[in-house]
Design a protein around this motif. Structure first.
Motif, PDB file in Angstrom:
ATOM      1  N   HIS A  40       5.668 -11.754   1.590  1.00  0.00           N
ATOM      2  CA  HIS A  40       4.461 -10.947   1.355  1.00  0.00           C
ATOM      3  C   HIS A  40       3.444 -11.226   2.439  1.00  0.00           C
ATOM      4  N   ALA A  41       3.036 -10.183   3.144  1.00  0.00           N
ATOM      5  CA  ALA A  41       2.025 -10.306   4.193  1.00  0.00           C
ATOM      6  C   ALA A  41       0.644 -10.168   3.554  1.00  0.00           C
ATOM      7  N   GLU A  42      -0.107 -11.260   3.524  1.00  0.00           N
ATOM      8  CA  GLU A  42      -1.421 -11.264   2.877  1.00  0.00           C
ATOM      9  C   GLU A  42      -2.535 -10.838   3.817  1.00  0.00           C
ATOM     10  N   LYS A  43      -2.282 -10.926   5.100  1.00  0.00           N
ATOM     11  CA  LYS A  43      -3.336 -10.612   6.059  1.00  0.00           C
ATOM     12  C   LYS A  43      -2.699 -10.217   7.379  1.00  0.00           C
ATOM     13  N   GLY A  44      -3.297  -9.239   8.061  1.00  0.00           N
ATOM     14  CA  GLY A  44      -2.878  -8.901   9.410  1.00  0.00           C
ATOM     15  C   GLY A  44      -2.242  -7.536   9.541  1.00  0.00           C
TER      16      GLY A  44
ATOM     17  N   ASP B 133      16.369   1.012   1.915  1.00  0.00           N
ATOM     18  CA  ASP B 133      15.621   0.985   0.658  1.00  0.00           C
ATOM     19  C   ASP B 133      16.162  -0.059  -0.296  1.00  0.00           C
ATOM     20  N   GLU B 134      17.452  -0.337  -0.190  1.00  0.00           N
ATOM     21  CA  GLU B 134      18.041  -1.353  -1.061  1.00  0.00           C
ATOM     22  C   GLU B 134      17.494  -2.746  -0.742  1.00  0.00           C
TER      23      GLU B 134
ATOM     24  N   ASP C  10       7.548   1.295  -2.341  1.00  0.00           N
ATOM     25  CA  ASP C  10       6.451   0.724  -3.134  1.00  0.00           C
ATOM     26  C   ASP C  10       6.177  -0.715  -2.720  1.00  0.00           C
ATOM     27  N   GLU C  11       7.228  -1.494  -2.498  1.00  0.00           N
ATOM     28  CA  GLU C  11       7.033  -2.872  -2.064  1.00  0.00           C
ATOM     29  C   GLU C  11       6.354  -2.926  -0.700  1.00  0.00           C
ATOM     30  N   ALA C  12       6.782  -2.057   0.209  1.00  0.00           N
ATOM     31  CA  ALA C  12       6.169  -2.013   1.534  1.00  0.00           C
ATOM     32  C   ALA C  12       4.688  -1.654   1.430  1.00  0.00           C
TER      33      ALA C  12
ATOM     34  N   GLU D 175       2.760  -2.392  -0.976  1.00  0.00           N
ATOM     35  CA  GLU D 175       2.065  -3.548  -1.556  1.00  0.00           C
ATOM     36  C   GLU D 175       1.956  -4.718  -0.589  1.00  0.00           C
ATOM     37  N   GLY D 176       2.468  -4.550   0.634  1.00  0.00           N
ATOM     38  CA  GLY D 176       2.349  -5.592   1.644  1.00  0.00           C
ATOM     39  C   GLY D 176       3.564  -6.475   1.802  1.00  0.00           C
ATOM     40  N   TYR D 177       4.664  -6.135   1.124  1.00  0.00           N
ATOM     41  CA  TYR D 177       5.882  -6.910   1.335  1.00  0.00           C
ATOM     42  C   TYR D 177       6.500  -6.518   2.675  1.00  0.00           C
ATOM     43  N   VAL D 178       7.175  -7.481   3.276  1.00  0.00           N
ATOM     44  CA  VAL D 178       7.787  -7.258   4.582  1.00  0.00           C
ATOM     45  C   VAL D 178       9.164  -7.908   4.614  1.00  0.00           C
ATOM     46  N   LEU D 179      10.008  -7.390   5.464  1.00  0.00           N
ATOM     47  CA  LEU D 179      11.232  -8.091   5.837  1.00  0.00           C
ATOM     48  C   LEU D 179      10.932  -8.756   7.167  1.00  0.00           C
TER      49      LEU D 179
END
Length: 341
Positions: free
Chosen positions: A52-56, A65-66, A71-73, A75-79
């Protein structure tokens, strides 16, 4: 080529800050610096490196998508195997530092000065052998020479400097208090391990309510330093609650930083009946509806456990859920007892 600083926050509280080039993926940069963020495919397919990217600011290259949903992207989630930074970033890694084959860094330091700020607090200044990158609000463990033990303290200084400062509670019979009172001299050597902690300043995008109890002012001094350097147009209300007037330490520095920022309102509160002051009692006696702003506020709280619990109950009884609530408790052994976000 531009290089950015990426703070990796592991679930055991350890933070490591790495350099990442603008054309480099975060997992590649971490691996280059001997930190193994969990991953399998490196191709945006498996989702193992999801964080999870909290800042930047950043860009994400190809992923399925799997591996991560839209939706996750959002919300700030990243691979992290597909994340390329476009600014300094803070990334929460859902694994311990040990799993990622890293840990808190140990750095030597020399005592510059020990100052008796009041009957209940010391100021400690250290010259670090090298800077410890940390997020404003985080803490380190400082070894007590000759004891084989350590105590934990939040930085009160700005991130990135080779000189670090700390506010330390003077506990009768305390291990660190005894060393500072009787033994510590300029030139003495200590070891510092960190940084650590989930209590740190997030992006200031809404009104702020900061609540400091006693030496719990330390992380807020570091936060004020950062905000003063970066600037903000958001209002910051800082409550500073202590027992006696003499315990209101570092006030010149607090007010100077507040003046530089221009949006900070500093409110002091005394608990002792015998001391005259405009505001007496506890923080919860003075929190107003405007401070809580209908929940559109980030609340940061650092102080002794009774203060933390009183504020939590006050928010619950008021029926207000802040946009975010970050707190840290300090127990009588001078170590952080709990941090939450």
């Amino acid at each position: 080529m531009t290089t950015y600083r990426i703070a990796l926050n592991f679930e055991d509280g350890v933070t490591r800050i790495i350099d990442c080039d603008e054309d480099e993926k975060v997992t590649e940069a971490a691996f280059r610096q001997r930190i193994n963020i969990p991953m399998d495919c490196r191709d945006g397919v498996c989702g193992t490196c999801k964080c999870h990217a909290e800042k930047g600011e950043y860009e994400l290259e190809f992923y399925l998508d799997e591996a991560m949903t839209e939706d996750e992207a959002a919300e700030g989630y990243v691979l992290t195997c597909q994340m390329m930074p476009r600014s300094d970033c803070v990334v929460s890694v859902p694994a311990s530092s040990a799993v990622c084959k890293t840990g808190a860094e140990k750095v030597g330091a020399e005592v510059i000065a020990v100052e008796r700020l009041s009957e209940t607090s010391f100021g400690l200044q250290l010259k670090l052998d090298k800077p410890i990158p940390f997020l404003a609000g985080q803490y380190v463990n400082i070894d007590v020479p000759g004891s084989g033990r350590h105590r934990s303290y939040s930085f009160s200084s700005a991130p990135g400097a080779t000189e670090a400062s700390f506010l330390i509670r003077n506990l009768p019979g305390g291990l660190m208090s005894g060393w500072l009172s009787n033994t510590a001299q300029p030139g003495a050597r200590v070891e510092v391990t960190g940084p650590m902690g989930a209590f740190y300043l997030r992006p200031v995008t809404r009104p702020q309510l900061w609540l400091a109890g006693g030496t719990g002012m330390a992380p807020f001094l570091s936060m004020l330093e950062q905000v003063a350097a970066e600037g903000t147009d958001q209002p910051i209300t800082l409550y500073y609650a202590v027992t006696r007037a003499a315990d209101l330490v570092e006030m010149d520095r607090v007010m100077a930083l507040a003046d530089r920022i221009g949006t900070v309102n500093v409110i002091t509160i005394l608990a002792a009946e015998e001391d005259a002051h405009d505001r007496k009692g506890f923080v919860t006696d003075h929190l107003s509806d405007s401070d809580l702003n209908g929940g559109d506020v980030d609340v940061y709280l650092c102080g002794p456990p009774p203060m933390v619990e009183a504020v939590r109950q006050h928010l619950s009884h008021a029926g207000v859920t802040p946009a975010s609530f970050h707190y840290e408790k300090f127990n009588p052994t001078e170590a952080p007892a709990e941090a939450a976000a």
